[in-house]
Scaffold this active site. Structure first.
Site, PDB file in Angstrom:
ATOM      1  N   GLU A 145       0.796  -1.232   0.000  1.00 60.52           N
ATOM      2  CA  GLU A 145       0.000   0.000   0.000  1.00 60.52           C
ATOM      3  C   GLU A 145       0.832   1.287   0.000  1.00 60.52           C
ATOM      4  O   GLU A 145       0.584   2.201   0.776  1.00 60.52           O
ATOM      5  CB  GLU A 145      -0.968  -0.008   1.186  1.00 60.52           C
ATOM      6  CG  GLU A 145      -1.907  -1.207   1.183  1.00 60.52           C
ATOM      7  CD  GLU A 145      -2.774  -1.298   2.430  1.00 60.52           C
ATOM      8  OE1 GLU A 145      -2.662  -0.424   3.318  1.00 60.52           O
ATOM      9  OE2 GLU A 145      -3.561  -2.254   2.526  1.00 60.52           O
ATOM     10  N   GLU A 197      -6.347 -10.832  -0.927  1.00 58.25           N
ATOM     11  CA  GLU A 197      -7.146 -10.593   0.281  1.00 58.25           C
ATOM     12  C   GLU A 197      -8.642 -10.574  -0.052  1.00 58.25           C
ATOM     13  O   GLU A 197      -9.395  -9.730   0.435  1.00 58.25           O
ATOM     14  CB  GLU A 197      -6.724  -9.275   0.950  1.00 58.25           C
ATOM     15  CG  GLU A 197      -5.236  -9.194   1.246  1.00 58.25           C
ATOM     16  CD  GLU A 197      -4.806  -7.904   1.953  1.00 58.25           C
ATOM     17  OE1 GLU A 197      -5.673  -7.231   2.564  1.00 58.25           O
ATOM     18  OE2 GLU A 197      -3.604  -7.577   1.883  1.00 58.25           O
TER      19      GLU A 197
END
Length: 330
Positions: free
Chosen positions: A133, A240
């Site tokens: 991220e 995810e």
């Protein structure tokens, strides 16, 4: 029930690995589901910096290593994650007086952590989310503002990949992010990974987190992202995956159970998404769910604290949901 239904990992054995995020509680409570349905495990939190090295030089491998021991010794492990702006202890960035350290000190701390962790799990962890991220969500900024970037500079990303590759040349190395299908962020992720590849930095894949909802992103957006990333010549992992019953800006808390319409829409959505994954099985090598059953999901606490959500293929009693049957019957 668990042994009498199709095994996800067997159904997709010729397509991609099937994985799940786990923690010490779910490794026990959901053991039968995990053994039967997945062949790849990701530590939900216990391989992150704050868990593995809470104090400088004091590593706590005991909890994280559970996922690589019996009865899961045949399961591969996705390492998650080496460098992230969250869940990193403050000592990493500070000296003994609480002031920010300089670039060289932070690079050495990064290298020490990555080398120690990656070498510890060498041969068991087959891939790592090296950077998590780092791309800005929106606006003109390319990269997220973080302490790593503030102290080291933009090249903290390439340095992390170099350190990880040095520690385990056989491990596959990934950049991992969310909102990866929305065009603005997709292009930033593409640009980042392309810049690393152009420099010869050892990055082998992109992790598409796939925290999606019943309607967003659209199938066209998912397809466009897969094709855009694949054009770089990298591997793709779905890292995810979950399908929230609520859109991100829907903050209602009035449901004790999903409506029939929600359950049917989720089943349809999972079927469409897995059909798409199979279409691109030449580049998608892993599909990991962020959990395995609805009795444990991070979405019970985000974005609305304490609101029950039902984003996975198995319900709170570990029974297969309509979405499960739609997926295995593709």
């Amino acid at each position: 029930m668990c042994s009498s239904i199709p095994s996800l990992r067997e159904v997709f054995a010729n397509d991609f690995r099937i994985g799940a995020a786990v923690n010490p509680v779910t490794l026990e409570a959901q053991q039968s589901l995990l053994i039967r349905h997945v062949n790849s495990l990701t530590a939900e939190n216990h391989m992150k910096f704050e868990h593995l090295q809470p104090e400088e030089g004091r590593f706590t491998f005991d909890i994280a290593i559970k996922s690589s021991t019996s009865p899961f010794s045949s399961h591969g492990v996705r390492g998650h994650t080496l460098v992230w702006h969250n869940q990193t202890p403050s000592w990493v960035f500070q000296d003994s007086q609480g002031h920010f350290v300089g670039r060289d000190v932070l690079l050495e701390r990064m290298k020490s952590h990555i080398s120690t962790v990656v070498q510890r799990y060498k041969g068991k962890v087959y891939c790592w989310d090296v950077i998590n991220e780092a791309v800005a969500d929106e606006g003109s900024e390319w990269l997220r503002s973080s302490t790593w970037r503030q102290i080291i500079g933009d090249d903290f990303i390439q340095q992390a990949f170099l350190y990880a590759h040095e520690a385990d040349p056989e491990a596959l190395l990934f950049y991992n992010d969310y909102n990866e299908c929305f065009p603005e962020k997709r292009e930033k992720i593409y640009t980042l990974v392309k810049s690393l590849r152009d420099k010869g930095i050892p990055i082998h894949g992109i992790g598409m987190q796939a925290h999606w909802s019943l309607n967003r992103p659209t199938l066209d957006e998912i397809r466009a992202a897969i094709e855009r990333y694949a054009s770089l010549g990298v591997i793709l992992h779905i890292t995810e995956l979950d399908i929230s019953m609520f859109e991100f800006d829907d903050h209602r808390k009035d449901l004790a159970a999903p409506t029939n319409e929600m359950v049917e829409r989720q089943a349809e959505r999972y079927e469409q998404i897995f059909s798409l994954f199979k279409e691109y099985r030449d580049v998608i090598q892993n599909v990991t769910f962020w959990g395995i059953a609805d009795d444990h999901t991070w979405l019970d606490h985000f974005p609305v604290q304490g609101r029950k959500n039902w984003p996975l293929l198995f319900d709170e009693q570990h029974n297969p949901k309509p979405a499960f049957w739609r997926v295995v019957n593709i």
